[in-house]
Write a protein that holds these residues in place. Structure first.
Motif, mmCIF file in Angstrom:
data_model
loop_
_atom_site.group_PDB
_atom_site.id
_atom_site.type_symbol
_atom_site.label_atom_id
_atom_site.label_comp_id
_atom_site.label_asym_id
_atom_site.label_seq_id
_atom_site.Cartn_x
_atom_site.Cartn_y
_atom_site.Cartn_z
ATOM 1 N N ALA A 6 -37.359 -36.763 32.020
ATOM 2 C CA ALA A 6 -37.113 -37.990 31.661
ATOM 3 C C ALA A 6 -38.054 -38.243 30.276
ATOM 4 O O ALA A 6 -39.188 -37.758 30.262
ATOM 5 N N TYR A 7 -37.412 -39.229 29.448
ATOM 6 C CA TYR A 7 -38.238 -39.364 28.042
ATOM 7 C C TYR A 7 -38.140 -40.815 27.833
ATOM 8 O O TYR A 7 -37.480 -41.543 28.037
ATOM 9 N N SER A 63 -38.139 -41.205 41.939
ATOM 10 C CA SER A 63 -36.548 -41.272 41.258
ATOM 11 C C SER A 63 -36.669 -41.676 39.652
ATOM 12 O O SER A 63 -37.775 -42.379 39.326
ATOM 13 N N PHE A 64 -35.767 -41.457 39.093
ATOM 14 C CA PHE A 64 -35.506 -41.752 37.728
ATOM 15 C C PHE A 64 -35.610 -43.243 37.533
ATOM 16 O O PHE A 64 -36.343 -43.834 36.729
ATOM 17 N N PHE A 123 -34.863 -43.532 27.113
ATOM 18 C CA PHE A 123 -33.904 -42.630 26.919
ATOM 19 C C PHE A 123 -33.179 -42.323 28.004
ATOM 20 O O PHE A 123 -33.687 -42.156 29.019
ATOM 21 N N TYR A 124 -31.735 -41.821 28.048
ATOM 22 C CA TYR A 124 -30.903 -41.517 28.863
ATOM 23 C C TYR A 124 -30.149 -40.251 28.399
ATOM 24 O O TYR A 124 -30.022 -40.045 27.261
ATOM 25 N N GLU A 129 -28.211 -42.524 34.094
ATOM 26 C CA GLU A 129 -29.200 -42.913 33.685
ATOM 27 C C GLU A 129 -29.217 -44.054 32.897
ATOM 28 O O GLU A 129 -29.905 -45.268 33.043
ATOM 29 N N LYS A 130 -28.122 -44.079 32.063
ATOM 30 C CA LYS A 130 -27.714 -45.223 31.121
ATOM 31 C C LYS A 130 -27.607 -46.546 32.076
ATOM 32 O O LYS A 130 -28.291 -47.668 31.740
ATOM 33 N N LYS A 131 -26.928 -46.468 33.023
ATOM 34 C CA LYS A 131 -26.746 -47.803 34.021
ATOM 35 C C LYS A 131 -28.036 -47.936 34.774
ATOM 36 O O LYS A 131 -28.134 -49.274 34.659
#
Length: 230
Positions: free
Chosen positions: A55-56, A116-117, A149-150, A155-157
């Motif tokens: 993840a960033y 989790s993310f 960042f996604y 991930e974006k959602k």
């Protein structure tokens, strides 16, 4: 008058400390090189990190951000670096002086079975001010902007849903200015930046900015901490 003097004193402390090249090191080059070699042996290899998700995030000086994510359970390794811009192979001097479109960022290797993310996104928003445009603490400029960042639409959602939740709950009294950006490329920073807070506890920026920021995070996210970081 005492309040004014105290405020001025604190301002001068922060103004004299920043995540800038002048804080790189005051040690002889040979000593610094030996420390960099030792650090390279401590950091995990690509082979050792296989099987972990990445993840960033960008949220100010990467010395602070790396230390925060390193303290989170389920996080195996964190690297400081540069992302969010277009220039290839940026250097610290170029990024920190605002000569690129990159931001100081971190690369987080984590075990999704433990963290989790979505929880990492909570850590991200809970450890900096996402309403501060191009600034965190004493550091100013687009290189210190807030970016989540996604790598995919899922991930974006997660990120956009969490921002909507924070706004609906009026967690902040100003609009969130965090960029939600598709991940492209991460450039690892020079070796002396890795684990900078751990290796430079007497640095003025570390004492006055990084450690207080880390401690505030620990106080608010106790259940997310590794056992040895409480």
């Amino acid at each position: 008058m005492n309040i004014v003097r105290t405020s001025l004193f604190l301002f001068l402390i922060l103004a004299s400390t920043s995540c800038q090249p002048k804080n790189k090191s005051d040690k002889p080059e040979t000593v610094q090189k030996a420390e960099e070699n030792a650090l390279a042996e401590v950091k995990l290899t690509a082979e050792q990190l296989k099987g972990y998700e990445t993840a960033y995030f960008a949220s100010g000086c990467f010395w602070c951000v790396e230390a925060i994510f390193e303290s989170v359970k389920g996080v195996k390794e964190v690297y400081s670096g540069y992302s969010g811009g277009t220039e290839k192979n940026p250097t610290y001097k170029e990024v920190s002086y605002g000569k690129t479109t990159h931001a100081e960022a971190v690369e987080v290797y984590y075990d999704p079975k433990i963290i989790s993310f979505a929880q990492l996104v909570q850590v991200f928003f809970g450890s900096h001010d996402p309403t501060s445009l191009n600034r965190q603490g004493p550091d100013r400029g687009a290189q210190y902007r807030s970016i989540a960042f996604y790598k995919n639409e899922a991930e974006k959602k997660i990120i956009t849903d969490y921002i909507a939740q924070l706004e609906a709950e009026n967690v902040y009294d100003r609009p969130i200015v965090t960029e939600v950006k598709k991940f492209d490329k991460f450039y690892r920073a020079e070796e002396y930046h890795q684990d900078y807070e751990k290796r430079n506890p007497d640095n003025s920026y570390i004492r006055n900015v990084s450690i207080p920021r880390l401690n505030r995070f620990k106080e608010n996210f106790k259940s997310y901490l590794k056992e040895d970081t409480h």
